[in-house]
Enzyme design. Sequence first.
Site, PDB file in Angstrom:
ATOM      1  N   GLY A 178     -28.706  45.564 -31.402  1.00  0.00           N
ATOM      2  CA  GLY A 178     -29.870  45.083 -30.671  1.00  0.00           C
ATOM      3  C   GLY A 178     -29.661  45.136 -29.173  1.00  0.00           C
ATOM      4  O   GLY A 178     -29.261  46.156 -28.608  1.00  0.00           O
ATOM      5  N   GLY A 179     -29.917  43.994 -28.507  1.00  0.00           N
ATOM      6  CA  GLY A 179     -29.810  43.927 -27.049  1.00  0.00           C
ATOM      7  C   GLY A 179     -28.422  44.241 -26.529  1.00  0.00           C
ATOM      8  O   GLY A 179     -28.252  44.635 -25.374  1.00  0.00           O
ATOM      9  N   GLY A 413     -31.556  80.727 -12.471  1.00  0.00           N
ATOM     10  CA  GLY A 413     -31.629  79.304 -12.126  1.00  0.00           C
ATOM     11  C   GLY A 413     -30.270  78.640 -12.200  1.00  0.00           C
ATOM     12  O   GLY A 413     -29.983  77.691 -11.467  1.00  0.00           O
ATOM     13  N   ALA A 414     -29.411  79.160 -13.083  1.00  0.00           N
ATOM     14  CA  ALA A 414     -28.090  78.560 -13.218  1.00  0.00           C
ATOM     15  C   ALA A 414     -27.281  78.787 -11.942  1.00  0.00           C
ATOM     16  O   ALA A 414     -26.532  77.919 -11.506  1.00  0.00           O
ATOM     17  CB  ALA A 414     -27.366  79.141 -14.418  1.00  0.00           C
TER      18      ALA A 414
HETATM   19  C1  HXC Z   1     -27.123  34.685 -34.398  1.00  0.00           C
HETATM   20  C2  HXC Z   1     -26.005  36.000 -35.926  1.00  0.00           C
HETATM   21  C3  HXC Z   1     -26.804  37.103 -35.590  1.00  0.00           C
HETATM   22  C4  HXC Z   1     -27.786  36.926 -34.564  1.00  0.00           C
HETATM   23  C5  HXC Z   1     -25.399  37.697 -37.129  1.00  0.00           C
HETATM   24  N1  HXC Z   1     -25.169  36.412 -36.875  1.00  0.00           N
HETATM   25  N2  HXC Z   1     -26.400  38.153 -36.349  1.00  0.00           N
HETATM   26  N3  HXC Z   1     -26.175  34.800 -35.331  1.00  0.00           N
HETATM   27  N4  HXC Z   1     -27.906  35.705 -34.012  1.00  0.00           N
HETATM   28  N5  HXC Z   1     -28.495  37.946 -34.119  1.00  0.00           N
HETATM   29  C6  HXC Z   1     -24.097  35.565 -37.417  1.00  0.00           C
HETATM   30  C7  HXC Z   1     -23.876  35.704 -38.907  1.00  0.00           C
HETATM   31  O1  HXC Z   1     -24.725  34.819 -39.588  1.00  0.00           O
HETATM   32  C8  HXC Z   1     -22.419  35.291 -39.023  1.00  0.00           C
HETATM   33  O2  HXC Z   1     -22.338  33.891 -38.925  1.00  0.00           O
HETATM   34  C9  HXC Z   1     -21.795  35.807 -37.749  1.00  0.00           C
HETATM   35  O3  HXC Z   1     -22.892  36.022 -36.829  1.00  0.00           O
HETATM   36  C10 HXC Z   1     -21.089  37.137 -37.944  1.00  0.00           C
HETATM   37  O4  HXC Z   1     -21.975  38.031 -38.587  1.00  0.00           O
HETATM   38  P1  HXC Z   1     -21.568  38.851 -39.903  1.00  0.00           P
HETATM   39  O5  HXC Z   1     -22.822  39.434 -40.443  1.00  0.00           O
HETATM   40  O6  HXC Z   1     -20.727  38.003 -40.797  1.00  0.00           O
HETATM   41  O7  HXC Z   1     -20.619  39.960 -39.293  1.00  0.00           O
HETATM   42  P2  HXC Z   1     -20.385  41.441 -39.794  1.00  0.00           P
HETATM   43  O8  HXC Z   1     -20.205  41.442 -41.283  1.00  0.00           O
HETATM   44  O9  HXC Z   1     -19.276  41.973 -38.980  1.00  0.00           O
HETATM   45  O10 HXC Z   1     -21.724  42.240 -39.496  1.00  0.00           O
HETATM   46  C11 HXC Z   1     -22.122  42.438 -38.170  1.00  0.00           C
HETATM   47  C12 HXC Z   1     -23.568  43.023 -38.107  1.00  0.00           C
HETATM   48  C13 HXC Z   1     -24.541  42.037 -38.838  1.00  0.00           C
HETATM   49  C14 HXC Z   1     -23.569  44.384 -38.774  1.00  0.00           C
HETATM   50  C15 HXC Z   1     -23.897  43.183 -36.643  1.00  0.00           C
HETATM   51  O11 HXC Z   1     -24.209  40.691 -38.465  1.00  0.00           O
HETATM   52  C16 HXC Z   1     -25.968  42.300 -38.486  1.00  0.00           C
HETATM   53  O12 HXC Z   1     -26.553  43.307 -38.908  1.00  0.00           O
HETATM   54  N6  HXC Z   1     -26.550  41.364 -37.679  1.00  0.00           N
HETATM   55  C17 HXC Z   1     -27.895  41.537 -37.205  1.00  0.00           C
HETATM   56  C18 HXC Z   1     -27.856  42.370 -35.962  1.00  0.00           C
HETATM   57  C19 HXC Z   1     -29.191  42.482 -35.289  1.00  0.00           C
HETATM   58  O13 HXC Z   1     -30.161  42.927 -35.887  1.00  0.00           O
HETATM   59  N7  HXC Z   1     -29.224  42.027 -34.059  1.00  0.00           N
HETATM   60  C20 HXC Z   1     -30.386  42.179 -33.255  1.00  0.00           C
HETATM   61  C21 HXC Z   1     -30.819  40.839 -32.734  1.00  0.00           C
HETATM   62  S1  HXC Z   1     -32.283  41.130 -31.812  1.00  0.00           S
HETATM   63  P3  HXC Z   1     -21.276  33.053 -39.795  1.00  0.00           P
HETATM   64  O14 HXC Z   1     -21.601  31.648 -39.471  1.00  0.00           O
HETATM   65  O15 HXC Z   1     -21.504  33.449 -41.215  1.00  0.00           O
HETATM   66  O16 HXC Z   1     -19.931  33.505 -39.290  1.00  0.00           O
HETATM   67  C22 HXC Z   1     -31.816  41.619 -30.254  1.00  0.00           C
HETATM   68  C23 HXC Z   1     -32.966  41.926 -29.368  1.00  0.00           C
HETATM   69  C24 HXC Z   1     -32.582  41.913 -27.914  1.00  0.00           C
HETATM   70  O17 HXC Z   1     -30.691  41.689 -29.948  1.00  0.00           O
HETATM   71  C25 HXC Z   1     -33.397  42.916 -27.187  1.00  0.00           C
HETATM   72  C26 HXC Z   1     -33.035  42.972 -25.729  1.00  0.00           C
HETATM   73  C27 HXC Z   1     -33.506  44.254 -25.101  1.00  0.00           C
END
Ligand code: HXC
Length: 523
Positions: A178-179, A413-414
């Site tokens: 994401g961000g 052009g190159a």
């Molecule tokens: C808060 C989050 C979170 C989030 C995951 N966690 N994503 N907490 N906000 N966005 C938490 C999980 O619940 C977990 O908590 C801990 O973080 C670690 O995540 P895991 O999934 O256990 O880790 P892993 O297996 O290594 O997988 C990592 C991952 C997966 C592949 C990145 O977590 C995932 O797909 N997360 C979603 C990513 C995503 O879509 N992010 C975009 C957010 S929107 P616990 O308590 O169990 O340890 C964004 C928009 C911004 O960013 C735009 C700005 C321009």
Amino acid sequence: MVDTAPADDVDSLNRDLNQELLRHRELTREGGGREAVEKQHAKGKLTARERIERLLDPGSFQEVAPYVEERRPKGPHIPGDAAVVGLGRIDGRKVAVAAQDFTVIGGSFSEAQAQKVCEVMDLATGSGVPFIALNDSVGARIQEGVRSLAGYSELFWRNTQASGVIPQISLMLGPCAGGSVYSPGLTDFVIMTEGISHMFITGPEVIREVTGEDVDLETLGGARNHAAVSGVAHFVAADEEDAFATTRKLLSYLPSNNTERPPRIGTQDDPDRADATLDVLVPPDGSEPYDMREAITSIFDRESFFEVHAAFAPNAIVGFVRLNGAPTGVVANQPDHLAGVLDIDASDKIARFVRFCDAFNIPLVTFVDCPGFMPGMEQEHGGIIRHGAKILYAYAEATVPKVCVVTRKAYGGAYIAMSSKYVRTDMVYAWPTAEIAVMGAEGAVNILYRKRLAQSDHPEEAREQLISDFHEQFGSPYAAAASGHVDDVILPSETRAKLVAVFDFLQDKQASPLPKKHGNIPL
Ligand code: HXC
């Protein structure tokens, strides 16, 4: 008379306060706790503090804002939240560093994390020291809503303000979702670590939901694909230690900020060293490939070539070298791949590198062996006009000392775009094998003599003769040198000595660009 506490009581109070500080400090070092640290290690990843320790000179880290924590009343209130930030040194030179802590809610980007990272970025930009981000994060902390988004925005704003002022380097050491990918995307260099780092805007689950497509994380956003296909990654590191070593090496070529010159080092390499093998490197037959890296590694200081973006658009080469100890940017066509043609990706690669070097006072040498821009519907519809124009723009805008060496083909052009005199290159040299023409002989003859050849009784013979005449006229650099379009024709083995001498003259080059807010490079 003022009552004072007995000395023993003061001592004991001080001791208690100091003990309390040490307890607090201990807490800030725990991150997400032992279990989370074990999980991090089991994934083959170091913790934020272990990374900082391995990257910086021993004992140089000065932590900043270790107590900042979540604002939400029911938030986790972990001291330091999901980042460790501060100042330190690499090879004795000052740097600012921000490491995301995956053990705290997946390193998710919170308002508290933003406050900390922004503080060191402000210190870095204000003091003119490079900023290094160690990224390992799941993206915006979903539970914080708009506050985490606002935090990201503050970071992106700072990345943009700092661009061209201090070098910014992003190390990717985990999932960056994401961000989390846009700050690296705004920085100068992205180093991805194989196996453990993934960069993507939307993850596999969202992709499946929206498009029905099944993708795995590695194919979607792994280091190899971002290095070779998307061009997002400039370097691929085999592991974390390699990512730190790459960072240290990269910094050794860069000034700390845009008011400094890049750091010159002493060298044992003779400035006049002449390598006779260069004189037979370029095959006179224009269709035969050769490896331009051989020219680069021979001409510049021994062992100094540090290639950037090596896997992306391999028909072009960009990287840092040292010339008589002075960091220099090198750009080249690569005849060994697609005949060194300029396509969309090569244009982006070259233009971005030239602009980086110009922003940070790093002189440029360009080696040209290029048949032109890539023909075809895919390139035209992909915007080769818009992308190719970036090369012209970047060279024309660059005011650092620029020298060009035409090794063989410099067509159309190159020729103009690749650091010709007309983009204000200070010195253009040609090797005896140089051919400077609007296009290759075969293409030119087909266009100019189509009717005559169609009417000829012996079209093949006539064609051969016309091609040979064309070669005679344009197949050597002397026509271009006679009209002053190249400054000198030199033996390939003389190139090192010539470059050393000419950059010595050019090092105090003054430039006065027209006053403007900023230009509008075709993006
Ligand atoms: C808060 C989050 C979170 C989030 C995951 N966690 N994503 N907490 N906000 N966005 C938490 C999980 O619940 C977990 O908590 C801990 O973080 C670690 O995540 P895991 O999934 O256990 O880790 P892993 O297996 O290594 O997988 C990592 C991952 C997966 C592949 C990145 O977590 C995932 O797909 N997360 C979603 C990513 C995503 O879509 N992010 C975009 C957010 S929107 P616990 O308590 O169990 O340890 C964004 C928009 C911004 O960013 C735009 C700005 C321009």
